[in-house]
Design a protein around this motif. Structure first.
Motif, PDB file in Angstrom:
ATOM      1  N   UNK A 134      -8.441  -2.947   1.001  1.00  0.00           N
ATOM      2  CA  UNK A 134      -9.569  -2.033   0.813  1.00  0.00           C
ATOM      3  C   UNK A 134      -9.613  -0.951   1.878  1.00  0.00           C
ATOM      4  N   UNK A 135      -8.984  -1.243   3.024  1.00  0.00           N
ATOM      5  CA  UNK A 135      -9.010  -0.298   4.137  1.00  0.00           C
ATOM      6  C   UNK A 135      -7.649  -0.251   4.828  1.00  0.00           C
ATOM      7  N   UNK A 136      -7.337   0.924   5.356  1.00  0.00           N
ATOM      8  CA  UNK A 136      -6.198   1.099   6.253  1.00  0.00           C
ATOM      9  C   UNK A 136      -6.776   1.608   7.570  1.00  0.00           C
ATOM     10  N   UNK A 137      -6.588   0.844   8.633  1.00  0.00           N
ATOM     11  CA  UNK A 137      -7.157   1.188   9.941  1.00  0.00           C
ATOM     12  C   UNK A 137      -6.040   1.678  10.846  1.00  0.00           C
ATOM     13  N   UNK A 138      -6.151   2.910  11.339  1.00  0.00           N
ATOM     14  CA  UNK A 138      -5.163   3.464  12.259  1.00  0.00           C
ATOM     15  C   UNK A 138      -5.773   3.485  13.658  1.00  0.00           C
ATOM     16  N   UNK A 139      -5.133   2.810  14.608  1.00  0.00           N
ATOM     17  CA  UNK A 139      -5.655   2.714  15.971  1.00  0.00           C
ATOM     18  C   UNK A 139      -5.290   3.948  16.788  1.00  0.00           C
ATOM     19  N   UNK A 140      -6.238   4.427  17.581  1.00  0.00           N
ATOM     20  CA  UNK A 140      -6.002   5.590  18.423  1.00  0.00           C
ATOM     21  C   UNK A 140      -5.194   5.261  19.664  1.00  0.00           C
ATOM     22  N   UNK A 144      -8.029   2.642  -1.291  1.00  0.00           N
ATOM     23  CA  UNK A 144      -8.491   2.257   0.041  1.00  0.00           C
ATOM     24  C   UNK A 144      -9.046   3.438   0.845  1.00  0.00           C
ATOM     25  N   UNK A 145      -9.917   3.105   1.773  1.00  0.00           N
ATOM     26  CA  UNK A 145     -10.441   4.077   2.727  1.00  0.00           C
ATOM     27  C   UNK A 145      -9.598   3.991   3.993  1.00  0.00           C
ATOM     28  N   UNK A 146      -9.243   5.120   4.568  1.00  0.00           N
ATOM     29  CA  UNK A 146      -8.480   5.138   5.803  1.00  0.00           C
ATOM     30  C   UNK A 146      -9.439   5.356   6.975  1.00  0.00           C
ATOM     31  N   UNK A 147      -9.465   4.417   7.898  1.00  0.00           N
ATOM     32  CA  UNK A 147     -10.339   4.507   9.068  1.00  0.00           C
ATOM     33  C   UNK A 147      -9.526   4.962  10.273  1.00  0.00           C
ATOM     34  N   UNK A 148      -9.897   6.100  10.829  1.00  0.00           N
ATOM     35  CA  UNK A 148      -9.297   6.534  12.090  1.00  0.00           C
ATOM     36  C   UNK A 148     -10.177   5.981  13.204  1.00  0.00           C
ATOM     37  N   UNK A 186      -6.723  13.517   1.679  1.00  0.00           N
ATOM     38  CA  UNK A 186      -8.094  13.824   1.231  1.00  0.00           C
ATOM     39  C   UNK A 186      -9.141  13.454   2.284  1.00  0.00           C
ATOM     40  N   UNK A 187      -9.958  14.410   2.667  1.00  0.00           N
ATOM     41  CA  UNK A 187     -10.967  14.176   3.698  1.00  0.00           C
ATOM     42  C   UNK A 187     -11.998  13.140   3.265  1.00  0.00           C
ATOM     43  N   UNK A 188     -12.279  13.063   1.958  1.00  0.00           N
ATOM     44  CA  UNK A 188     -13.307  12.130   1.478  1.00  0.00           C
ATOM     45  C   UNK A 188     -12.869  10.664   1.562  1.00  0.00           C
ATOM     46  N   UNK A 189     -11.577  10.419   1.821  1.00  0.00           N
ATOM     47  CA  UNK A 189     -11.087   9.048   1.937  1.00  0.00           C
ATOM     48  C   UNK A 189     -10.956   8.601   3.394  1.00  0.00           C
ATOM     49  N   UNK A 190     -11.479   9.412   4.307  1.00  0.00           N
ATOM     50  CA  UNK A 190     -11.376   9.102   5.740  1.00  0.00           C
ATOM     51  C   UNK A 190     -12.743   8.680   6.284  1.00  0.00           C
ATOM     52  N   UNK A 225     -16.069  -1.998   8.005  1.00  0.00           N
ATOM     53  CA  UNK A 225     -15.508  -2.614   6.788  1.00  0.00           C
ATOM     54  C   UNK A 225     -16.452  -3.663   6.209  1.00  0.00           C
ATOM     55  N   UNK A 226     -17.023  -4.487   7.072  1.00  0.00           N
ATOM     56  CA  UNK A 226     -17.931  -5.522   6.588  1.00  0.00           C
ATOM     57  C   UNK A 226     -19.186  -4.930   5.960  1.00  0.00           C
ATOM     58  N   UNK A 227     -19.656  -3.823   6.505  1.00  0.00           N
ATOM     59  CA  UNK A 227     -20.842  -3.174   5.947  1.00  0.00           C
ATOM     60  C   UNK A 227     -20.543  -2.607   4.562  1.00  0.00           C
ATOM     61  N   UNK A 228     -19.357  -2.031   4.399  1.00  0.00           N
ATOM     62  CA  UNK A 228     -18.996  -1.432   3.112  1.00  0.00           C
ATOM     63  C   UNK A 228     -18.607  -2.477   2.083  1.00  0.00           C
ATOM     64  N   UNK A 229     -17.894  -3.533   2.540  1.00  0.00           N
ATOM     65  CA  UNK A 229     -17.434  -4.572   1.606  1.00  0.00           C
ATOM     66  C   UNK A 229     -17.239  -5.873   2.379  1.00  0.00           C
ATOM     67  N   UNK A 230     -18.189  -6.802   2.289  1.00  0.00           N
ATOM     68  CA  UNK A 230     -18.119  -8.037   3.086  1.00  0.00           C
ATOM     69  C   UNK A 230     -16.832  -8.835   2.907  1.00  0.00           C
ATOM     70  N   UNK A 231     -16.247  -8.817   1.720  1.00  0.00           N
ATOM     71  CA  UNK A 231     -15.023  -9.582   1.481  1.00  0.00           C
ATOM     72  C   UNK A 231     -13.775  -8.697   1.536  1.00  0.00           C
ATOM     73  N   UNK A 232     -13.797  -7.711   2.407  1.00  0.00           N
ATOM     74  CA  UNK A 232     -12.724  -6.723   2.510  1.00  0.00           C
ATOM     75  C   UNK A 232     -11.382  -7.369   2.880  1.00  0.00           C
ATOM     76  N   UNK A 233     -10.320  -6.612   2.616  1.00  0.00           N
ATOM     77  CA  UNK A 233      -8.987  -6.865   3.155  1.00  0.00           C
ATOM     78  C   UNK A 233      -8.467  -5.554   3.708  1.00  0.00           C
ATOM     79  N   UNK A 234      -7.681  -5.624   4.762  1.00  0.00           N
ATOM     80  CA  UNK A 234      -7.235  -4.376   5.381  1.00  0.00           C
ATOM     81  C   UNK A 234      -5.807  -4.485   5.882  1.00  0.00           C
ATOM     82  N   UNK A 235      -5.251  -3.327   6.205  1.00  0.00           N
ATOM     83  CA  UNK A 235      -3.979  -3.218   6.912  1.00  0.00           C
ATOM     84  C   UNK A 235      -4.232  -2.371   8.147  1.00  0.00           C
TER      85      UNK A 235
END
Length: 334
Positions: free
Chosen positions: A159-165, A199-203, A229-233, A253-263
């Motif tokens: 559901x999410x892709x998290x990119x670490x700074x 999926x939403x990409x989290x920076x 796409x800016x709307x997916x960030x 992620x938990x706020x948006x979808x409690x049963x999320x999965x991510x990379x």
């Protein structure tokens, strides 16, 4: 074949443990013990065969080990010099050089002890040699399993892709190291999207004291400028380190979808330690790595290993005390 039973049993434990949870440092240690037992069994069969070639094989192995050690010291020294030239003289950039000096110091101590054989030197050499073997074993376990972890397949849906700074150049520009993470994050997102996910990409990255804007904002701008796409960030702009990256991203992620999965995406040298941290704080997802400049990888790997030693400082301190006590016993026994 009975000599190989411990290695087979340990390898079975390793496989079961990886299937249950791959984000554990104990997996690396069990794999290392399995390989060590297998090598011990091979050596036992070689010696017990009473073949006339045994002394030559053993001599060749000793010579190969000596050459490998010399090559390693030269490599670490040259890499340390290159790190200082390219990255500056910060303490974290000295690890390759310090490792080379430490290896030479232990070898010199062992040779001196073999020549002089005084009780004090025997005790010190026993302790120093034991510590060197212990940390070398852990480091090899870490490197081999981190390499393996980076090649294990991740879930097909997320559901999410998290990119670490990782910091900005000049307070606002994405450096090559971070650009590599963003490129890999974009590729992971595209692969997930092809499978029907959205999926939403989290920076993830806050604003440091020398930065003009939060890392997450610069990362998002970098992606948008390359057609993402800016709307997916989603921007996580409060974190200051890896653990906070993951904790604050987890809250989103938990706020948006409690049963999320991510990379989670980071650089390859950092992926395994990030995975250990993700497991500790309850992130539901695996970590993948992006390519890193070859000259940067050895020193960065040593830094990650040092951080893991600190994370497991109690068990490592206990082992160090036992090894040092062994050195004291050797001192008294001699």
């Amino acid at each position: 074949m009975l000599a190989f039973a411990p290695a087979a049993l340990l390898f079975l434990v390793f496989c079961v443990s990886v299937l249950r949870e791959r984000r554990k440092f104990s997996n690396a240690v069990v794999l290392g013990l399995a390989v060590l037992c297998a090598l011990g069994a091979l050596l036992y069969h070689l010696v017990s065969s009473e073949s006339p070639s045994v002394p030559y094989v053993v001599g060749a192995l000793v010579a190969l080990g000596a050459v490998a050690l010399l090559v390693l010291v030269c490599f670490l020294f040259l890499n340390g010099v290159r790190m200082l030239r390219k990255e500056g003289r910060s303490p974290s950039n000295l690890l390759s050089l310090l490792a080379a000096v430490a290896i030479l110091g232990v070898v010199a101590l062992l040779i001196t002890t073999a020549v002089l054989r005084t009780p004090v030197l025997i005790g010190v050499a026993t302790a120093a040699g034991g510590l060197a073997v212990y940390f070398s074993f852990l480091f090899l376990c870490f490197v081999c399993y981190a390499f393996l972890y980076g090649r294990l397949r991740v879930r097909r849906k997320a559901d999410f892709v998290v990119v670490l700074g990782s910091g900005l150049i000049g307070g606002s520009t994405v450096p090559p190291l971070l650009a590599s993470r963003l490129k890999r994050g974009q590729a992971v997102h595209a692969r997930l999207a092809k499978r029907g996910a959205s999926p939403v990409l989290i920076t993830s990255g806050g604003q440091g004291p020398d930065e003009k804007l939060p890392e997450s904002h610069a990362m998002a701008d970098h992606l948008v400028a390359r057609g993402f796409p800016a709307e997916l960030i989603e921007r996580e702009d409060r974190s200051t380190n890896t653990e906070e990256n993951l904790r604050f991203s987890k809250a989103i992620m938990e706020k948006a979808k409690p049963d999320y999965r991510c990379v989670v995406v980071t650089n390859n040298y950092h992926a395994f330690r990030a995975a250990l941290t993700a497991r500790r704080i309850g992130i539901r997802g695996q970590v993948v790595g992006s390519p890193t400049a070859a000259y940067f990888w050895p020193n960065a790997t040593l830094r990650e290993f040092t951080a893991i030693l600190v994370d497991y400082r109690r068990s490592n301190a206990a082992m160090c005390v036992i090894i040092v006590l062994g050195g004291v016993a050797a001192w008294y026994a001699s």
